[in-house]
Design an enzyme around this catalytic site. Structure first.
Site, mmCIF file in Angstrom:
data_model
loop_
_atom_site.group_PDB
_atom_site.id
_atom_site.type_symbol
_atom_site.label_atom_id
_atom_site.label_comp_id
_atom_site.label_asym_id
_atom_site.label_seq_id
_atom_site.Cartn_x
_atom_site.Cartn_y
_atom_site.Cartn_z
ATOM 1 N N ASN A 90 0.808 -1.211 0.000
ATOM 2 C CA ASN A 90 0.000 0.000 0.000
ATOM 3 C C ASN A 90 0.853 1.278 0.000
ATOM 4 O O ASN A 90 2.002 1.254 -0.424
ATOM 5 C CB ASN A 90 -1.061 -0.014 1.101
ATOM 6 C CG ASN A 90 -2.304 0.746 0.638
ATOM 7 O OD1 ASN A 90 -2.372 1.949 0.791
ATOM 8 N ND2 ASN A 90 -3.250 0.054 0.036
ATOM 9 N N ARG A 91 0.294 2.392 0.473
ATOM 10 C CA ARG A 91 0.858 3.715 0.152
ATOM 11 C C ARG A 91 1.733 4.320 1.245
ATOM 12 O O ARG A 91 1.496 4.100 2.434
ATOM 13 C CB ARG A 91 -0.281 4.691 -0.163
ATOM 14 C CG ARG A 91 -1.002 4.320 -1.442
ATOM 15 C CD ARG A 91 -2.233 5.185 -1.692
ATOM 16 N NE ARG A 91 -2.832 4.829 -2.981
ATOM 17 C CZ ARG A 91 -3.628 3.771 -3.174
ATOM 18 N NH1 ARG A 91 -3.941 2.974 -2.167
ATOM 19 N NH2 ARG A 91 -4.090 3.494 -4.374
ATOM 20 N N HIS A 116 2.873 0.243 -3.245
ATOM 21 C CA HIS A 116 3.288 -1.147 -3.451
ATOM 22 C C HIS A 116 4.759 -1.313 -3.861
ATOM 23 O O HIS A 116 5.089 -2.081 -4.766
ATOM 24 C CB HIS A 116 2.406 -1.814 -4.499
ATOM 25 C CG HIS A 116 0.975 -2.016 -4.057
ATOM 26 N ND1 HIS A 116 0.606 -2.141 -2.742
ATOM 27 C CD2 HIS A 116 -0.189 -2.137 -4.778
ATOM 28 C CE1 HIS A 116 -0.710 -2.326 -2.667
ATOM 29 N NE2 HIS A 116 -1.213 -2.321 -3.881
ATOM 30 N N HIS A 190 -1.311 -9.987 -3.247
ATOM 31 C CA HIS A 190 -2.337 -9.166 -3.899
ATOM 32 C C HIS A 190 -3.266 -9.980 -4.803
ATOM 33 O O HIS A 190 -3.639 -9.523 -5.888
ATOM 34 C CB HIS A 190 -1.661 -8.044 -4.689
ATOM 35 C CG HIS A 190 -2.472 -6.796 -4.830
ATOM 36 N ND1 HIS A 190 -3.717 -6.774 -5.434
ATOM 37 C CD2 HIS A 190 -2.232 -5.518 -4.439
ATOM 38 C CE1 HIS A 190 -4.178 -5.536 -5.426
ATOM 39 N NE2 HIS A 190 -3.301 -4.751 -4.826
ATOM 40 N N SER A 191 -3.670 -11.172 -4.357
ATOM 41 C CA SER A 191 -4.601 -11.945 -5.185
ATOM 42 C C SER A 191 -5.970 -11.288 -5.240
ATOM 43 O O SER A 191 -6.457 -10.750 -4.252
ATOM 44 C CB SER A 191 -4.750 -13.366 -4.631
ATOM 45 O OG SER A 191 -3.621 -14.117 -5.016
ATOM 46 N N TYR A 192 -6.558 -11.352 -6.432
ATOM 47 C CA TYR A 192 -7.945 -10.930 -6.639
ATOM 48 C C TYR A 192 -8.761 -12.218 -6.722
ATOM 49 O O TYR A 192 -8.518 -13.052 -7.594
ATOM 50 C CB TYR A 192 -8.107 -10.210 -7.974
ATOM 51 C CG TYR A 192 -7.508 -8.840 -8.109
ATOM 52 C CD1 TYR A 192 -6.130 -8.633 -8.069
ATOM 53 C CD2 TYR A 192 -8.327 -7.735 -8.352
ATOM 54 C CE1 TYR A 192 -5.596 -7.363 -8.245
ATOM 55 C CE2 TYR A 192 -7.792 -6.459 -8.532
ATOM 56 C CZ TYR A 192 -6.428 -6.284 -8.471
ATOM 57 O OH TYR A 192 -5.891 -5.031 -8.665
ATOM 58 N N ASP A 262 -11.789 0.460 -0.627
ATOM 59 C CA ASP A 262 -10.339 0.432 -0.854
ATOM 60 C C ASP A 262 -9.694 1.035 0.391
ATOM 61 O O ASP A 262 -9.084 2.095 0.350
ATOM 62 C CB ASP A 262 -9.988 1.231 -2.123
ATOM 63 C CG ASP A 262 -8.550 0.998 -2.576
ATOM 64 O OD1 ASP A 262 -7.819 0.294 -1.856
ATOM 65 O OD2 ASP A 262 -8.172 1.531 -3.636
ATOM 66 N N GLN A 299 -6.440 -4.827 3.985
ATOM 67 C CA GLN A 299 -6.941 -3.923 2.954
ATOM 68 C C GLN A 299 -7.993 -4.692 2.169
ATOM 69 O O GLN A 299 -7.699 -5.711 1.550
ATOM 70 C CB GLN A 299 -5.796 -3.510 2.009
ATOM 71 C CG GLN A 299 -6.178 -2.471 0.970
ATOM 72 C CD GLN A 299 -6.112 -1.031 1.499
ATOM 73 O OE1 GLN A 299 -5.618 -0.788 2.598
ATOM 74 N NE2 GLN A 299 -6.619 -0.090 0.731
ATOM 75 N N GLU A 327 -5.939 -8.051 1.476
ATOM 76 C CA GLU A 327 -4.485 -7.968 1.634
ATOM 77 C C GLU A 327 -4.155 -7.754 3.107
ATOM 78 O O GLU A 327 -4.416 -6.688 3.652
ATOM 79 C CB GLU A 327 -3.941 -6.793 0.812
ATOM 80 C CG GLU A 327 -4.292 -6.854 -0.665
ATOM 81 C CD GLU A 327 -4.274 -5.460 -1.305
ATOM 82 O OE1 GLU A 327 -3.196 -4.865 -1.415
ATOM 83 O OE2 GLU A 327 -5.347 -4.968 -1.694
HETATM 84 C C1 GLA Z 1 -4.342 -1.702 -3.665
HETATM 85 C C2 GLA Z 1 -4.714 -0.287 -3.521
HETATM 86 C C3 GLA Z 1 -5.677 0.113 -4.583
HETATM 87 C C4 GLA Z 1 -5.138 -0.209 -5.957
HETATM 88 C C5 GLA Z 1 -4.771 -1.667 -6.012
HETATM 89 C C6 GLA Z 1 -4.110 -2.022 -7.301
HETATM 90 O O1 GLA Z 1 -5.197 -2.555 -3.117
HETATM 91 O O2 GLA Z 1 -5.217 0.039 -2.259
HETATM 92 O O3 GLA Z 1 -5.970 1.480 -4.492
HETATM 93 O O4 GLA Z 1 -4.008 0.572 -6.213
HETATM 94 O O5 GLA Z 1 -3.919 -2.003 -4.986
HETATM 95 O O6 GLA Z 1 -4.805 -1.578 -8.416
#
Ligand code: GLA
Length: 362
Positions: A90-91, A116, A190-192, A262, A299, A327
């Site tokens: 994350n940020r 990331h 970071h799996s979707y 998010d 997250q 996450e």
């Molecule tokens: C994370 C972030 C999102 C986005 C995704 C990737 O989960 O929190 O804002 O950037 O990664 O697209």
């Protein structure tokens, strides 16, 4: 395509070549299998989980994670599908933080902020990969050395991530790291997921549970404001399972800022550190995902940035919100927020984190 079978009785691990990097480096794919019939594909580029097959309540196996068919597609640009994230999940606000009086400058690869791990995070490097069969199951051990100063972070960081597929349909992920200088670390996966097996269809019908009484509101750049806000009475309340779509369009400032969910939820402490953090249930197929972790946060990202342009493995394209991420992590921007649990790692200490994703049906 070469296929190597490692010696093992019950859970053979297949090792094949997934593709080639522009410099000719071969990228391996490890297929972990268990006695139940489940399969997980992990590639050593980005430590990406490219496929995970899971039974529905009738026993039909389908892939439940978003990703691509070829390495080229991952190289062309992936929204971190299935990848390991580092050095910092994350940020980090404005791509800056200080440690022991020294200021470090990182890439601002997400508006004004760092996301990331930067331009070439752990999701975009080739790891060393070794397959092993252990008592717990089929394992792949990935290692990577991030040099001092890589992506602006201090200290040479030696990282090891171990994926193990157990016979109980669990994917256990252990993260370890050591450094030679004080630094910050926050690793995640970071799996979707899309438990319907219809990978390009929205996940709004999945019911999410989050073991959290509070979450972290964000500013316009998705940086936590520092407030811990009660979820009770808000669309952020997942203390009882609720479909993702139930309140995602509600008039709510935080949902507008995130374009949906998010945000980082503050996980309640369990009896032990390693506790159930979240679950997701898809009623029609019965598939249930449970997430266990010893991390303080999670997250929950509802795939808001997917926009129908990326090619899906099933032949379609990934629609908006066709996957969700859970996450496990320390809180975003922790290096700049003194009240958050520390993400500092000193020489002589071991960074250690564990997350387990478990699939079943109900
Ligand atoms: C994370 C972030 C999102 C986005 C995704 C990737 O989960 O929190 O804002 O950037 O990664 O697209």
């Amino acid at each position: 395509m070469e296929t190597v079978k490692t010696e093992s009785n019950q859970n053979p691990i297949e090792e094949t070549i997934f593709g080639e990097m522009p410099d000719g480096t071969k990228v391996k794919k490890f297929t972990l299998k268990n006695e139940a019939g489940m399969e997980v594909d992990i590639i050593n580029y980005g430590g990406i989980m490219t496929r995970w097959t899971a039974p529905d309540k009738k026993g039909n196996y389908e892939d439940v994670v978003l990703g691509f068919d070829s390495l080229e597609q991952y190289l062309d640009g992936s929204p971190y599908f299935g990848a390991l994230i580092g050095r910092y999940g994350n940020r980090i606000a404005n791509g800056k933080f200080s440690l022991d009086g020294e200021t470090y400058t990182l890439a601002t690869n997400d508006g004004d902020n760092h996301l990331h791990g930067g331009e070439k995070g752990f999701d975009k490097v080739v790891w060393d990969g070794v397959a092993k069969t252990t008592e717990e199951g089929a394992t792949v051990e990935l290692t990577y050395t991030s040099e001092d100063g890589e992506e602006g972070y201090p200290g040479k960081l030696d990282v090891k991530v171990t994926y193990t597929l157990t016979n109980n349909n669990e994917l256990d992920i252990q993260y370890e790291a050591v450094t030679d200088k004080p630094t910050v670390v926050n690793l995640t996966q970071h799996s979707y997921f899309n438990l319907s097996g219809q990978l390009s269809e929205p996940v709004l019908d999945h019911e999410i549970y989050l073991n959290a009484d509070t979450y972290m509101p964000v500013d316009g750049g998705l940086i936590p404001t520092g407030e811990f806000r009660e979820v009770a009475g808000t669309p952020f309340n997942f203390k009882e399972p609720k479909p993702i779509g139930e309140e995602i369009e509600a008039a709510n400032e935080q949902l507008s800022l995130g374009g949906g969910y998010d945000h980082c939820w503050v996980l309640n402490e369990g009896e032990k550190d390693f506790r159930l953090a979240a679950s997701a249930h898809h009623g029609e197929t019965g598939r249930l995902l449970e997430v266990y972790t010893n991390e303080p946060g999670i997250q929950f990202y509802s795939g808001n940035f997917l926009d129908g342009t990326l090619p899906a493995k099933d032949g379609g394209t990934y629609a908006k919100r066709s996957g969700f991420c859970l996450e496990t992590q320390h809180y975003p921007d922790s290096p700049n927020q003194a009240d958050f649990p520390s993400v500092r790692l000193n020489p002589g200490e071991m960074y250690s984190s564990r997350t387990m994703y478990k699939l079943s049906t109900k």
